[in-house]
Design a protein around this motif. Structure first.
Motif, mmCIF file in Angstrom:
data_model
loop_
_atom_site.group_PDB
_atom_site.id
_atom_site.type_symbol
_atom_site.label_atom_id
_atom_site.label_comp_id
_atom_site.label_asym_id
_atom_site.label_seq_id
_atom_site.Cartn_x
_atom_site.Cartn_y
_atom_site.Cartn_z
ATOM 1 N N LEU A 14 -4.749 -21.814 17.639
ATOM 2 C CA LEU A 14 -3.687 -22.243 16.740
ATOM 3 C C LEU A 14 -4.066 -22.016 15.275
ATOM 4 O O LEU A 14 -3.259 -21.539 14.478
ATOM 5 N N LYS A 15 -5.321 -22.328 14.938
ATOM 6 C CA LYS A 15 -5.812 -22.104 13.576
ATOM 7 C C LYS A 15 -5.718 -20.614 13.224
ATOM 8 O O LYS A 15 -5.326 -20.247 12.119
ATOM 9 N N GLY A 16 -6.054 -19.766 14.183
ATOM 10 C CA GLY A 16 -5.970 -18.329 13.958
ATOM 11 C C GLY A 16 -4.546 -17.865 13.722
ATOM 12 O O GLY A 16 -4.285 -17.051 12.835
ATOM 13 N N ARG A 17 -3.615 -18.397 14.509
ATOM 14 C CA ARG A 17 -2.211 -18.031 14.326
ATOM 15 C C ARG A 17 -1.712 -18.430 12.940
ATOM 16 O O ARG A 17 -1.011 -17.669 12.273
ATOM 17 N N ILE A 18 -2.080 -19.644 12.517
ATOM 18 C CA ILE A 18 -1.641 -20.130 11.212
ATOM 19 C C ILE A 18 -2.250 -19.296 10.094
ATOM 20 O O ILE A 18 -1.564 -18.881 9.158
ATOM 21 N N THR A 19 -3.551 -19.033 10.197
ATOM 22 C CA THR A 19 -4.242 -18.242 9.170
ATOM 23 C C THR A 19 -3.660 -16.833 9.092
ATOM 24 O O THR A 19 -3.444 -16.301 8.002
ATOM 25 N N GLU A 20 -3.404 -16.253 10.244
ATOM 26 C CA GLU A 20 -2.836 -14.904 10.277
ATOM 27 C C GLU A 20 -1.446 -14.887 9.635
ATOM 28 O O GLU A 20 -1.113 -14.002 8.847
ATOM 29 N N ARG A 21 -0.644 -15.897 9.928
ATOM 30 C CA ARG A 21 0.701 -15.970 9.356
ATOM 31 C C ARG A 21 0.641 -16.145 7.840
ATOM 32 O O ARG A 21 1.403 -15.525 7.099
ATOM 33 N N ILE A 22 -0.283 -16.982 7.361
ATOM 34 C CA ILE A 22 -0.446 -17.168 5.913
ATOM 35 C C ILE A 22 -0.872 -15.854 5.266
ATOM 36 O O ILE A 22 -0.404 -15.487 4.202
ATOM 37 N N GLY A 23 -1.772 -15.125 5.944
ATOM 38 C CA GLY A 23 -2.215 -13.837 5.428
ATOM 39 C C GLY A 23 -1.078 -12.843 5.319
ATOM 40 O O GLY A 23 -0.979 -12.081 4.352
ATOM 41 N N ARG A 24 -0.193 -12.839 6.321
ATOM 42 C CA ARG A 24 0.963 -11.946 6.270
ATOM 43 C C ARG A 24 1.895 -12.320 5.130
ATOM 44 O O ARG A 24 2.402 -11.449 4.415
ATOM 45 N N THR A 25 2.138 -13.622 4.990
ATOM 46 C CA THR A 25 3.065 -14.094 3.968
ATOM 47 C C THR A 25 2.570 -13.768 2.566
ATOM 48 O O THR A 25 3.338 -13.350 1.699
ATOM 49 N N THR A 26 1.259 -13.943 2.353
ATOM 50 C CA THR A 26 0.689 -13.700 1.025
ATOM 51 C C THR A 26 0.194 -12.274 0.853
ATOM 52 O O THR A 26 -0.337 -11.928 -0.196
ATOM 53 N N ARG A 27 0.350 -11.466 1.896
ATOM 54 C CA ARG A 27 -0.128 -10.077 1.906
ATOM 55 C C ARG A 27 -1.627 -9.987 1.645
ATOM 56 O O ARG A 27 -2.103 -9.113 0.932
ATOM 57 N N ASN A 28 -2.360 -10.912 2.237
ATOM 58 C CA ASN A 28 -3.807 -10.965 2.101
ATOM 59 C C ASN A 28 -4.427 -10.427 3.397
ATOM 60 O O ASN A 28 -4.417 -11.104 4.431
ATOM 61 N N LYS A 29 -4.949 -9.223 3.351
ATOM 62 C CA LYS A 29 -5.489 -8.562 4.542
ATOM 63 C C LYS A 29 -6.692 -9.312 5.126
ATOM 64 O O LYS A 29 -6.867 -9.379 6.329
ATOM 65 N N ARG A 30 -7.512 -9.886 4.245
ATOM 66 C CA ARG A 30 -8.698 -10.610 4.724
ATOM 67 C C ARG A 30 -8.286 -11.816 5.566
ATOM 68 O O ARG A 30 -8.833 -12.042 6.639
ATOM 69 N N LEU A 31 -7.301 -12.564 5.112
ATOM 70 C CA LEU A 31 -6.823 -13.712 5.875
ATOM 71 C C LEU A 31 -6.191 -13.277 7.193
ATOM 72 O O LEU A 31 -6.358 -13.942 8.216
ATOM 73 N N GLN A 32 -5.474 -12.171 7.158
ATOM 74 C CA GLN A 32 -4.878 -11.656 8.392
ATOM 75 C C GLN A 32 -5.951 -11.330 9.420
ATOM 76 O O GLN A 32 -5.838 -11.704 10.586
#
Length: 57
Positions: A14-32
């Motif tokens: 779940l943490k991974g899904r949330i982090t990945e979604r935040i990365g997509r939203t902010t266009r942050n490849k590292r977070l994705q």
């Protein structure tokens, strides 16, 4: 598989899904990438635990 491990692995997924979604939203490849790694790791751990349980029965 113990309930504690199951919760721990599901939480990691779940943490991974949330982090990945935040990365997509902010266009942050590292977070994705970090989110994807956590999500996949949690899924693999869950699959491994399910396989262990299947062989124990």
């Amino acid at each position: 598989m113990s309930v504690g491990q199951m919760i721990k692995h599901k939480t990691q997924e779940l943490k991974g899904r949330i982090t990945e979604r935040i990365g997509r939203t902010t266009r942050n490849k590292r977070l994705q990438r970090q989110g994807m790694t956590d999500r996949v790791s949690g899924n693999l751990k869950q699959a491994g635990d399910k396989a262990k349980d299947a062989f124990r029965r």
